[in-house]
Design a protein around this motif. Structure first.
Motif, PDB file in Angstrom:
ATOM      1  N   VAL A  77      34.742 109.317 142.961  1.00  0.00           N
ATOM      2  CA  VAL A  77      34.225 107.971 142.698  1.00  0.00           C
ATOM      3  C   VAL A  77      32.765 108.053 142.266  1.00  0.00           C
ATOM      4  CG1 VAL A  77      33.575 105.790 143.823  1.00  0.00           C
ATOM      5  CG2 VAL A  77      35.866 106.737 144.163  1.00  0.00           C
ATOM      6  N   LEU A  78      31.990 108.880 142.938  1.00  0.00           N
ATOM      7  CA  LEU A  78      30.581 109.049 142.597  1.00  0.00           C
ATOM      8  C   LEU A  78      30.420 109.646 141.195  1.00  0.00           C
ATOM      9  CD1 LEU A  78      27.735 108.708 143.762  1.00  0.00           C
ATOM     10  CD2 LEU A  78      27.951 111.010 144.702  1.00  0.00           C
ATOM     11  N   ALA A  79      31.216 110.638 140.875  1.00  0.00           N
ATOM     12  CA  ALA A  79      31.136 111.249 139.541  1.00  0.00           C
ATOM     13  C   ALA A  79      31.473 110.224 138.462  1.00  0.00           C
ATOM     14  CB  ALA A  79      32.073 112.453 139.455  1.00  0.00           C
ATOM     15  N   ALA A  80      32.482 109.403 138.703  1.00  0.00           N
ATOM     16  CA  ALA A  80      32.829 108.358 137.731  1.00  0.00           C
ATOM     17  C   ALA A  80      31.686 107.359 137.588  1.00  0.00           C
ATOM     18  CB  ALA A  80      34.113 107.651 138.165  1.00  0.00           C
ATOM     19  N   HIS A  81      31.049 107.019 138.695  1.00  0.00           N
ATOM     20  CA  HIS A  81      29.898 106.109 138.660  1.00  0.00           C
ATOM     21  C   HIS A  81      28.784 106.699 137.800  1.00  0.00           C
ATOM     22  CE1 HIS A  81      26.626 103.530 140.033  1.00  0.00           C
ATOM     23  NE2 HIS A  81      25.965 104.630 140.372  1.00  0.00           N
ATOM     24  N   TRP A  82      28.461 107.975 138.023  1.00  0.00           N
ATOM     25  CA  TRP A  82      27.396 108.618 137.256  1.00  0.00           C
ATOM     26  C   TRP A  82      27.747 108.683 135.773  1.00  0.00           C
ATOM     27  CZ3 TRP A  82      26.638 113.113 141.200  1.00  0.00           C
ATOM     28  CH2 TRP A  82      25.835 112.674 142.261  1.00  0.00           C
ATOM     29  N   ARG A  83      29.013 108.967 135.467  1.00  0.00           N
ATOM     30  CA  ARG A  83      29.422 109.006 134.050  1.00  0.00           C
ATOM     31  C   ARG A  83      29.265 107.637 133.408  1.00  0.00           C
ATOM     32  NH1 ARG A  83      33.313 112.390 136.142  1.00  0.00           N
ATOM     33  NH2 ARG A  83      34.827 110.708 136.272  1.00  0.00           N
ATOM     34  N   ARG A  84      29.676 106.585 134.115  1.00  0.00           N
ATOM     35  CA  ARG A  84      29.553 105.221 133.576  1.00  0.00           C
ATOM     36  C   ARG A  84      28.103 104.862 133.303  1.00  0.00           C
ATOM     37  NH1 ARG A  84      33.249 103.998 137.553  1.00  0.00           N
ATOM     38  NH2 ARG A  84      31.628 103.169 138.903  1.00  0.00           N
ATOM     39  N   HIS A  85      27.222 105.292 134.178  1.00  0.00           N
ATOM     40  CA  HIS A  85      25.823 104.884 134.067  1.00  0.00           C
ATOM     41  C   HIS A  85      24.954 105.890 133.321  1.00  0.00           C
ATOM     42  CE1 HIS A  85      26.414 101.270 136.315  1.00  0.00           C
ATOM     43  NE2 HIS A  85      27.133 101.958 137.170  1.00  0.00           N
ATOM     44  N   SER A  86      25.503 107.019 132.942  1.00  0.00           N
ATOM     45  CA  SER A  86      24.705 107.986 132.197  1.00  0.00           C
ATOM     46  C   SER A  86      24.397 107.456 130.797  1.00  0.00           C
ATOM     47  CB  SER A  86      25.405 109.340 132.110  1.00  0.00           C
ATOM     48  OG  SER A  86      26.578 109.240 131.337  1.00  0.00           O
ATOM     49  N   ASP A  87      25.230 106.566 130.262  1.00  0.00           N
ATOM     50  CA  ASP A  87      24.982 105.970 128.953  1.00  0.00           C
ATOM     51  C   ASP A  87      23.803 105.006 128.987  1.00  0.00           C
ATOM     52  OD1 ASP A  87      27.159 107.359 128.024  1.00  0.00           O
ATOM     53  OD2 ASP A  87      28.537 105.677 128.292  1.00  0.00           O
ATOM     54  N   ASP A  88      23.448 104.507 130.177  1.00  0.00           N
ATOM     55  CA  ASP A  88      22.350 103.556 130.305  1.00  0.00           C
ATOM     56  C   ASP A  88      20.982 104.220 130.193  1.00  0.00           C
ATOM     57  OD1 ASP A  88      24.336 101.760 130.823  1.00  0.00           O
ATOM     58  OD2 ASP A  88      24.013 101.724 132.987  1.00  0.00           O
ATOM     59  N   ARG A  89      20.927 105.513 130.306  1.00  0.00           N
ATOM     60  CA  ARG A  89      19.640 106.209 130.302  1.00  0.00           C
ATOM     61  C   ARG A  89      19.094 106.298 128.892  1.00  0.00           C
ATOM     62  NH1 ARG A  89      21.307 110.492 134.711  1.00  0.00           N
ATOM     63  NH2 ARG A  89      21.437 109.006 136.389  1.00  0.00           N
ATOM     64  N   ARG A  90      17.804 106.210 128.780  1.00  0.00           N
ATOM     65  CA  ARG A  90      17.177 106.183 127.456  1.00  0.00           C
ATOM     66  C   ARG A  90      16.884 107.569 126.919  1.00  0.00           C
ATOM     67  NH1 ARG A  90      13.751 100.701 128.176  1.00  0.00           N
ATOM     68  NH2 ARG A  90      15.608  99.619 128.716  1.00  0.00           N
ATOM     69  N   THR A  91      16.633 108.525 127.792  1.00  0.00           N
ATOM     70  CA  THR A  91      16.302 109.858 127.313  1.00  0.00           C
ATOM     71  C   THR A  91      17.543 110.736 127.368  1.00  0.00           C
ATOM     72  OG1 THR A  91      15.629 110.524 129.523  1.00  0.00           O
ATOM     73  CG2 THR A  91      13.912 109.710 128.065  1.00  0.00           C
TER      74      THR A  91
END
Length: 185
Positions: A77-91
């Motif tokens: 669940v945590l890995a899926a969360h990080w994958r979903r939110h990795s697109d939000d990062r600017r760098t």
């Protein structure tokens, strides 16, 4: 009192058997999630329980204890969360780093004086070594349970855990082995 394994197995037929598992393991699972994704921990915990409940029929006690299985669900669940939110990062970052937001973990370290050193050392560890170290140190899983969570053989987990601990001790300037009685004089 039924064991976790018995409750999880029985919960396939009797859904009420799942409730004691939630009561027994929510605190530990929430701590695991909060140390890795503090702002989302409550929502992630709810997702862990939803996925665990949905997948309870796939639990196989021959592959490990129910607690270990639950930490595996939490890790996914945590890995899926990080994958979903990795697109939000600017760098842009490397794939492994984008799936592993250690800045949030670093803010939660109590040892402020050594936090930068610990942060650099943890960031320098391979992902699996870091995850094993944190599962054993923070979540108090055994090396065998942590191996099951990350999906590697126990012997491999023990050697990687040893390597991670050695690197951390070396970075902190901690002796690798305790001195012998004769060395104290």
């Amino acid at each position: 009192m039924e064991t976790d394994d018995e409750l999880l197995t029985r919960s396939v037929r009797d859904t009420e058997a799942f409730e004691p598992l939630v009561a027994r393991h929510s605190t530990a699972l929430h701590g695991y999630l909060a140390r890795r994704a503090p702002r989302a921990a409550d929502d992630l915990l709810a997702e862990v329980w939803l996925q665990a409940y949905t997948a309870r029929g796939t639990y196989d006690s021959g592959r490990g204890a129910a607690r270990t299985w639950l930490f595996g669900v939490a890790r996914n669940v945590l890995a899926a969360h990080w994958r979903r939110h990795s697109d939000d990062r600017r760098t842009p970052r490397a794939a492994e780093e984008s799936d592993d937001p250690w800045q949030a973990v670093d803010r939660r370290l109590d040892a402020a004086a050594v936090a930068p050193l610990i942060r650099r050392t943890l960031a320098g560890l391979p992902h699996v070594e870091r995850e094993l170290l944190l599962l054993v140190a923070w979540e108090q899983l055994t090396p065998t349970e942590a191996a099951a969570v990350v999906g590697i053989p126990p012997g491999t987990a023990r050697s990687r855990l040893h390597r991670a601990r050695t690197r951390l001790r070396s970075a902190l300037g901690t002796p690798q082995t305790p001195p012998l009685a004769g060395d104290l004089a």
